[in-house]
Design an enzyme around this catalytic site. Structure first.
Site, PDB file in Angstrom:
ATOM      1  N   HIS A  48     -21.268 -39.644  31.723  1.00 24.27           N
ATOM      2  CA  HIS A  48     -20.959 -40.318  32.399  1.00 24.27           C
ATOM      3  C   HIS A  48     -22.852 -40.445  33.374  1.00 24.27           C
ATOM      4  CE1 HIS A  48     -20.444 -40.312  37.140  1.00 24.27           C
ATOM      5  NE2 HIS A  48     -19.997 -41.115  37.201  1.00 24.27           N
ATOM      6  N   ARG A  49     -23.137 -41.638  33.024  1.00 20.30           N
ATOM      7  CA  ARG A  49     -24.807 -42.347  34.171  1.00 20.30           C
ATOM      8  C   ARG A  49     -25.210 -41.842  32.336  1.00 20.30           C
ATOM      9  NH1 ARG A  49     -23.815 -40.715  40.393  1.00 20.30           N
ATOM     10  NH2 ARG A  49     -21.775 -41.137  40.811  1.00 20.30           N
ATOM     11  N   GLU A  75     -21.843 -43.734  30.075  1.00 18.83           N
ATOM     12  CA  GLU A  75     -21.086 -44.118  31.073  1.00 18.83           C
ATOM     13  C   GLU A  75     -22.322 -45.344  31.899  1.00 18.83           C
ATOM     14  OE1 GLU A  75     -19.703 -45.209  35.107  1.00 18.83           O
ATOM     15  OE2 GLU A  75     -21.248 -43.752  34.340  1.00 18.83           O
ATOM     16  N   ASP A  77     -24.305 -47.924  35.381  1.00 17.90           N
ATOM     17  CA  ASP A  77     -23.492 -48.878  36.892  1.00 17.90           C
ATOM     18  C   ASP A  77     -24.596 -49.499  36.777  1.00 17.90           C
ATOM     19  OD1 ASP A  77     -21.256 -46.499  37.957  1.00 17.90           O
ATOM     20  OD2 ASP A  77     -23.063 -45.196  37.789  1.00 17.90           O
ATOM     21  N   HIS A  90     -26.886 -46.088  40.294  1.00 15.01           N
ATOM     22  CA  HIS A  90     -25.309 -46.507  40.718  1.00 15.01           C
ATOM     23  C   HIS A  90     -25.809 -46.619  42.004  1.00 15.01           C
ATOM     24  CE1 HIS A  90     -22.202 -43.709  42.820  1.00 15.01           C
ATOM     25  NE2 HIS A  90     -21.931 -44.691  42.132  1.00 15.01           N
ATOM     26  N   GLU A 153     -20.217 -50.214  34.608  1.00  9.53           N
ATOM     27  CA  GLU A 153     -19.323 -50.111  35.544  1.00  9.53           C
ATOM     28  C   GLU A 153     -19.890 -52.221  36.096  1.00  9.53           C
ATOM     29  OE1 GLU A 153     -18.655 -47.054  37.927  1.00  9.53           O
ATOM     30  OE2 GLU A 153     -17.755 -48.036  39.333  1.00  9.53           O
ATOM     31  N   LYS A 155     -21.005 -53.217  39.952  1.00 12.88           N
ATOM     32  CA  LYS A 155     -20.763 -51.711  41.239  1.00 12.88           C
ATOM     33  C   LYS A 155     -21.053 -53.276  42.110  1.00 12.88           C
ATOM     34  CE  LYS A 155     -20.683 -47.667  40.813  1.00 12.88           C
ATOM     35  NZ  LYS A 155     -19.774 -46.764  41.171  1.00 12.88           N
ATOM     36  N   ASP A 283     -20.115 -35.740  33.487  1.00 14.73           N
ATOM     37  CA  ASP A 283     -21.698 -35.513  33.089  1.00 14.73           C
ATOM     38  C   ASP A 283     -21.808 -33.891  32.696  1.00 14.73           C
ATOM     39  OD1 ASP A 283     -21.686 -36.611  35.724  1.00 14.73           O
ATOM     40  OD2 ASP A 283     -21.481 -35.679  37.022  1.00 14.73           O
TER      41      ASP A 283
HETATM   42  O1  G3P Z   1     -16.064 -44.039  34.954  1.00 22.38           O
HETATM   43  C1  G3P Z   1     -15.917 -43.587  36.328  1.00 22.38           C
HETATM   44  C2  G3P Z   1     -16.715 -43.434  37.355  1.00 22.38           C
HETATM   45  O2  G3P Z   1     -18.461 -42.844  37.074  1.00 22.38           O
HETATM   46  C3  G3P Z   1     -16.383 -43.833  38.966  1.00 22.38           C
HETATM   47  O3  G3P Z   1     -17.143 -43.131  39.715  1.00 22.38           O
HETATM   48  O4  G3P Z   1     -18.583 -43.163  41.832  1.00 22.38           O
HETATM   49  O5  G3P Z   1     -19.474 -41.556  39.288  1.00 22.38           O
HETATM   50  O6  G3P Z   1     -19.615 -44.471  39.513  1.00 22.38           O
HETATM   51  P1  G3P Z   1     -18.568 -43.241  39.693  1.00 22.38           P
HETATM   52 CA    CA Z   2     -19.740 -44.919  38.074  1.00 23.58          CA
END
Ligand code: G3P
Ligand code: CA
Length: 296
Positions: A48-49, A75, A77, A90, A153, A155, A283
């Protein structure tokens, strides 16, 4: 025993196609993917990120780390700058993750690049800059990693000022130019963006994000409505019924953001990882990878 025996067997078996076919066959479900389409692990590890617990989120340092660890997907954003560049961050503003100020949509790429995106996480990461999508793809190529996928993602929020109407098209152009169309999962809370992407490029893989206070009533119907390939809900929305309904319908699930080992185990016990394309978004990809390694 930490995992129910079937789940453990699934996680342990190297030739996972037999395991998956066995599970699905026993439930009368069609097998969604052939053995050659499978990832090396049945449960995909999504950093994540990039792995926001281990390095500054959405930076090249994080993506490098995620690759080094052996994650299945990174992942990230995406937003668009004032001068039309697709950048990886993000928030719609700079304050939380950089030493700069203002909105991404109001600034040019050159202006965004002035700010430090690593020092707030740790002084050891000072000097990191907010990357563009092209730079992340270049990093993956330079690393010679031909396996890892990118969860992009979008956004995009229709009510936010300064966003281009052709957000999806811009991202797709980059993927086509770099040859990465088949290396990504396009994900979004703005579900029409998924349908738009699919219409623009039918081969692209998409994942439908769901969060908020209330879980969607019928995730299967939602995924089908937007022609998504998998469902990616907040971990708070994951129940045995949701997992079973998705798998019965031939839809993989990849919940976010799962950072504690106990929660990872709960999801595995619910059957996440028994279906091709299932994953966990974390994470801490190191924790999940260690857990999976220990279960082999
Ligand atoms: O993978 C989905 C997740 O990243 C969505 O929430 O706020 O971390 O972008 P957020
Ligand atoms: Ca995300």
């Amino acid at each position: 025993m930490r995992f129910p025996s079937l789940r453990l067997a699934c996680l342990r078996v190297i030739g996972i196609s037999f395991c998956i076919m066995g599970v699905l066959g026993s439930q009368g479900i069609g097998v969604a993917a052939t053995a050659t389409e499978r990832t090396p692990r049945p449960l995909e590890v999504h950093a994540h990120r990039g792995g926001a617990g281990l390095a500054p989120e959405n930076t090249l340092a994080a993506f490098r780390k995620g690759m080094e660890l052996g994650a299945d997907a990174l992942e990230m954003d995406l937003h668009v700058t004032r001068d039309g560049e697709v950048v990886v961050i993000h928030d719609e503003t700079l304050e939380r993750t950089t030493n700069g100020m203002g909105s991404v949509a109001d600034l040019t790429l050159e202006e965004l690049k002035r700010w430090d995106a690593g020092g707030k996480f740790s002084p050891a990461f000072r000097g990191e800059r907010l990357p563009t999508l092209r730079e992340v793809i270049a990093l993956v190529k330079a690393a010679g990693n031909t396996r890892i996928r990118l969860d992009l993602e979008l956004k995009y929020a229709p009510d936010r000022p300064g966003q281009p109407e052709d957000f999806e098209q811009r991202v797709l152009e980059i993927l086509r130019e770099t040859g990465f169309v088949l290396r990504v999962n396009v994900i979004s809370f703005h579900h029409p963006s998924l349908a738009t992407m699919r219409a623009l490029e039918p081969r692209i893989r998409t994942g439908l994000l769901a969060g908020g206070r209330q879980a969607p009533q019928d995730p299967v119907a939602l995924v089908r409505r937007y022609h998504a390939d998998y469902y990616s809900p907040s971990v708070r929305h994951v129940t045995p019924e949701v997992v079973a309904a998705l798998h019965r319908a031939g839809i993989p699930i990849a919940p976010w953001t799962v950072n504690e080992e106990t929660e990872m185990r709960r999801l595995i016990d619910l059957g996440i990882g028994t279906f091709a394309g299932d994953g966990i978004v974390t994470d801490y990809p190191d924790r999940l990878l260690t857990l999976l390694k220990a279960s082999r």
